[in-house]
Design an enzyme around this catalytic site. Structure first.
Site, PDB file in Angstrom:
ATOM      1  N   ASP A 171       0.826  -1.218   0.000  1.00  0.00           N
ATOM      2  CA  ASP A 171       0.000   0.000   0.000  1.00  0.00           C
ATOM      3  C   ASP A 171       0.855   1.260   0.000  1.00  0.00           C
ATOM      4  O   ASP A 171       1.983   1.253   0.477  1.00  0.00           O
ATOM      5  CB  ASP A 171      -0.926   0.021   1.221  1.00  0.00           C
ATOM      6  CG  ASP A 171      -0.151  -0.068   2.538  1.00  0.00           C
ATOM      7  OD1 ASP A 171       0.757  -0.922   2.621  1.00  0.00           O
ATOM      8  OD2 ASP A 171      -0.429   0.717   3.454  1.00  0.00           O
ATOM      9  N   GLU A 172       0.287   2.303  -0.537  1.00  0.00           N
ATOM     10  CA  GLU A 172       0.807   3.670  -0.431  1.00  0.00           C
ATOM     11  C   GLU A 172       2.279   3.801  -0.811  1.00  0.00           C
ATOM     12  O   GLU A 172       3.052   4.483  -0.133  1.00  0.00           O
ATOM     13  CB  GLU A 172       0.574   4.200   0.990  1.00  0.00           C
ATOM     14  CG  GLU A 172      -0.897   4.208   1.340  1.00  0.00           C
ATOM     15  CD  GLU A 172      -1.198   4.846   2.687  1.00  0.00           C
ATOM     16  OE1 GLU A 172      -2.091   5.705   2.713  1.00  0.00           O
ATOM     17  OE2 GLU A 172      -0.564   4.501   3.683  1.00  0.00           O
TER      18      GLU A 172
END
Ligand code: TNX
Length: 544
Positions: free
Chosen positions: A348-349
């Site tokens: 993620d991210e």
């Protein structure tokens, strides 16, 4: 939380609110009705709602001083589950509650029987039948996981005070009737972030006790992030010595030794809960980068990071071979220790990684996961590059990756639903609850009714229905630092998500749910759960 991430996340999350407004159209009638004050007293008080309930108001079983728990002959599993049930009943009732394995009988013995085999095939491996007459309680299941689930229902049929650890006044009445119950979805998960704030083995076991009461069957442990590395890896001692030394806000934290991690796994196994360990990357990796200088592209160790949000340089070095030697050792070790099918690789991210570098990283990681015999799980973005046939994605946000994630389900991927605007337990309930500093706001406020007002079939447009494994409710811990905080954020929202994962859609009904949830209040009081007394729930008078 940095402004940049917060704003980006908020923008991505709000498109989801549009979908939320669809909920009232798509969910069955009654889903948005006001809570009723009627407290269910019969069999219809279980959370998650069972598939079929046939109350028999003419019958009640009374747990008394002579009550015995009979378990299937020669089944260590049934015996163990019987002992767990007796462990709940003994302190509060003060009764002896012997647990006795018995051979098959034609007619139920007087007492509580936990019987393996011969249940209706439609209940599958996790379901059960529960029959309550004046003389007996019989839980019958095809597999131990089903017996365990049936015992959780039986606990909820007894007065909440049964959960107390000291002697309470009875009577200990179980309402009569029949339940035939089995899950709608095979994956009903809870995620616990032990990286931002460390939680001890005991804290995690307490959470396991709480979530399995609501038939959660996956525990996703977020073991690594910017602020902490929480699992011992042989050959890489500094990960825990340095990376495990602190947490959000600074100060000492901790990590799980191999023995600790095994203790969590064993506790979970006995409660039919599968652990999914997550090693996040390539972003969210500052704790590892602070521990080993050689993992950094410039060969210099990062300082430890104890803030909230992304660390300034918290991304693994994509083009260094040692990165993949490190991941092979880490993933190999946790794959070896963990019995479940998954290793979660995060993903993620990764805002400071180019798409090409992100793909390079994930392609290496997916080979490592496969080499160690596990299936890859990852946050939605990971599936934009991994092989769909061997990956399970976790949907959480509308950030532009969701279309691709939905598409991958038509190419063999499976998916678990964790929509941030409904299922994130770290969001505040209202603008003022809980009081600062507890709780975040970026995905909106999530009161209990909001947590209950969605369905896995429409939350990710374009998804292949048959690829949806179920739901998972994450508890991120940037602001959560004690079990009292964990309790407050998880209860009563976690049971709402558990019900979405377990119960047939036809039972979905806010008025019914809020009444059933209200019946959990005295139980949580007895368990000393620090739950949020939401004004949306008609808690019974006298509940603390
Ligand atoms: C987003 S959800 C994150 C986490 C944070 C969380 C805070 C996800 C995959 N990433 O790193 O802890 O928001 O709500």
């Amino acid at each position: 939380m940095t402004l940049r991430t917060n704003r980006a996340r908020r923008r991505a999350a709000t498109s989801c609110l549009l979908l939320a407004s669809l909920a009232s159209v798509l969910l069955p009638a009654g889903a948005s009705a006001a809570p009723t004050a009627a407290e269910p007293t019969s069999m219809q008080r279980i959370v998650p709602a069972p598939a079929v309930v046939q109350p028999n108001p003419a019958a009640t079983y009374q747990v008394g001083p002579g009550t015995v728990v009979f378990t299937s002959w020669r089944s260590p599993d049934a015996l163990q589950i019987g002992q767990q049930l007796a462990g709940v009943l003994r302190p509060s009732t003060g009764y002896l509650i012997p647990v006795i394995p018995v051979p098959p009988v034609d007619r139920p013995l007087p007492g509580i029987s936990l019987t393996l085999g011969g249940a209706d095939p439609q209940v599958g491996d996790e379901g059960y039948q529960l029959d309550v007459t004046d003389r007996s309680v019989v839980i019958r299941a095809n597999k131990p996981a089903g017996l365990f689930a049936g015992v959780q229902s039986l606990r909820q049929l007894l007065p909440g005070a049964v959960e107390a650890r000291s002697r309470q006044a009875g009577p200990w009445t179980v309402p009569g009737g029949r339940i035939v119950d089995y899950p709608r979805y095979q994956h009903r998960g809870a995620m616990l972030d032990v990286a931002r704030h460390f939680l001890t083995v005991k804290d995690v076991q307490r959470y396991i006790d709480q979530i399995t009461l609501y038939k959660i069957n996956y525990l996703h442990l977020h073991l690594t992030d910017e602020q902490g590395w929480r699992i011992e890896i042989p050959g890489w001692p500094k990960l825990t010595q340095i990376g495990g030394s602190t947490q959000v806000g600074g100060g000492p934290a901790g990590y799980y030794t191999t023995a600790d991690y095994r203790a969590i796994l064993e506790y979970a196994r006995k409660r039919y809960l599968t652990v999914v360990p997550e090693i996040d990357g390539p972003a969210h990796s500052n704790a590892a980068l602070a521990s080993y200088a050689e993992l950094n592209c410039d060969g210099k160790a990062q300082p430890l990071f104890t803030g909230v949000g992304p660390a300034p340089n918290g991304t693994l070095c994509i083009n260094k071979p040692i990165t993949y030697k490190f991941l092979d050792d880490v993933i190999g070790r946790i794959a070896e220790l963990t019995p479940g099918p998954y290793v979660d690789v995060g993903g993620d991210e990764s805002i400071s990684t180019t798409p090409a570098d992100y793909a390079t990283y994930m392609h290496q990681v997916e080979q490592i996961v496969a080499k160690h015999g596990k299936r890859l799980m990852g946050w939605g973005a990971a599936l934009t590059v991994t092989n769909p046939a061997t990956s399970t994605g976790q949907f959480w946000i509308y950030d532009g990756t969701e279309d691709k994630l939905a598409q991958t389900t038509h190419e063999g991927a499976t998916v678990v639903m964790s929509p941030c605007v409904f299922s994130y337990l770290d969001m505040k309930y209202t603008p003022t609850v809980p009081a600062d500093p507890l709780g975040l706001r970026w995905a909106g406020y999530i009161e209990v009714q909001t947590a209950y007002s969605w369905d896995p079939t429409w939350v990710l447009p374009g998804v292949l229905d048959s690829a949806v494994l179920g739901v998972e409710t994450p508890l991120w811990t940037e602001t959560v630092s004690s079990v009292a905080d964990v309790d407050f954020m998880a209860f009563p929202r976690l049971p709402a998500i558990a019900e979405i994962g377990w119960s047939p859609l036809a039972t979905h009904d806010w008025a019914g749910f809020s009444g059933r949830l209200a019946a959990q209040g005295p139980r949580w009081d007895a368990m000393r759960v620090n739950y949020y007394r939401s004004p949306q729930i008609p808690w019974p008078a006298g509940a603390r």
